[in-house]
Scaffold this active site. Sequence first.
Site, short mmCIF file in Angstrom:
data_model
loop_
_atom_site.label_atom_id
_atom_site.label_comp_id
_atom_site.label_asym_id
_atom_site.label_seq_id
_atom_site.Cartn_x
_atom_site.Cartn_y
_atom_site.Cartn_z
N ASP A 1 0.82 -1.20 0.00
CA ASP A 1 0.00 0.00 0.00
C ASP A 1 0.86 1.26 0.00
O ASP A 1 2.01 1.25 0.43
CB ASP A 1 -0.90 0.03 1.24
CG ASP A 1 -1.91 -1.10 1.25
OD1 ASP A 1 -2.23 -1.61 0.17
OD2 ASP A 1 -2.39 -1.45 2.35
N LYS A 2 0.24 2.34 -0.42
CA LYS A 2 0.91 3.64 -0.48
C LYS A 2 1.56 3.99 0.86
O LYS A 2 2.73 4.39 0.91
CB LYS A 2 -0.10 4.73 -0.86
CG LYS A 2 0.43 6.15 -0.75
CD LYS A 2 -0.66 7.17 -0.97
CE LYS A 2 -0.14 8.59 -0.74
NZ LYS A 2 -1.20 9.60 -0.90
#
Length: 354
Positions: free
Chosen positions: A164-165
């Site tokens: 994820d970011k």
Amino acid sequence: MRAIEDELEESFDDIEPENGSIGLYEHFRVVADPGQSLIRVDKFLFDHLEHASRNRIQKAADAGMVMVGGKPVKSSYKVKPMDVVTVMMDRPRYSTEITPQDIPLDIVYEDDCLIVVNKPAGLVVHPGCGNYDGTLVNALAWHLRDNPEYDPNSPQVGLVHRIDKDTSGLLVIAKKPDAKTCLGKQFFDKTTKRAYQALVWGQPDPSEGTIESQITRDPKDRLRMAVSFDPTQGKHAVTHYSTLERFGYTTLVECRLETGRTHQIRVHLSHSGHPLFSDERYGGNVVLRGTTFAPYRHFVEECFRTCPRQALHAKTLGFVHPGTGKEMFFTSELPGDMSSLLKKWRDYTYLNIK
């Protein structure tokens, strides 16, 4: 122009939507003929979209993104003559072209087959869902711009897995098709070694164990994933966890993945009653354990400011090199925000919790 199948896949599989917008944009429209016989909308779209699978269309309908006359319909809806059927997405249409961008990379290892990078929190891995450039993929395109074998727009090379970011840590990227095939098979066969460190609310009991479930999209919030124990829903997911250090109201845990589903660690630990510290999407960004006294609440708020993202780091990564057959193992230190966060909890525990 990207195929509608690619857009459906990107929207519903592994890329996390990074903006909270629920605004929808039209990506495909077809008007039923005046003589159209009654037919299920998923079959109707399957017949009209050259590269779309029926399963993808059904997922889009389940998420409220298949509409007739501007209103969401289920897959079973029967299309009638002159119905206006649209497929919507949560972002505007955009080109698939990956443009090289000079973005710094923390390269842990590189040879002619692969690259291992240490991704910082805040860097999106792949364009999509509101992040159309400035991603890790754009940075890799720049770094490998003089390599004639690496085409950043080819699915045969590039990312083998994703994080994820707002998760930091290790990722492996294939520079050649054979390398991606080999590494992809290792991930599929669950032979890679991946361990994450996370700060969670509370103290898991037992202190180590395994969480196994299906993971599916949350029917109440499509930006979240959810646990299901219905084997017909979602994808099978297995997370092994163990306690590393206790801080009274929070705990540092290690999570080892057998599978790599979207938000897997975040979903599993939240479902077990121990959301990741500062994880806004899964409820970890509020005080969930501890006292009601103002000094404690102020301390936790300062901790949120120190690490304003989910406290999760992909610390270790192991695999067999696709060229040499040699076992390779990489580790990365916790980034500054997580290190500072843990120090705050250690100091607080020492001074305040007996």
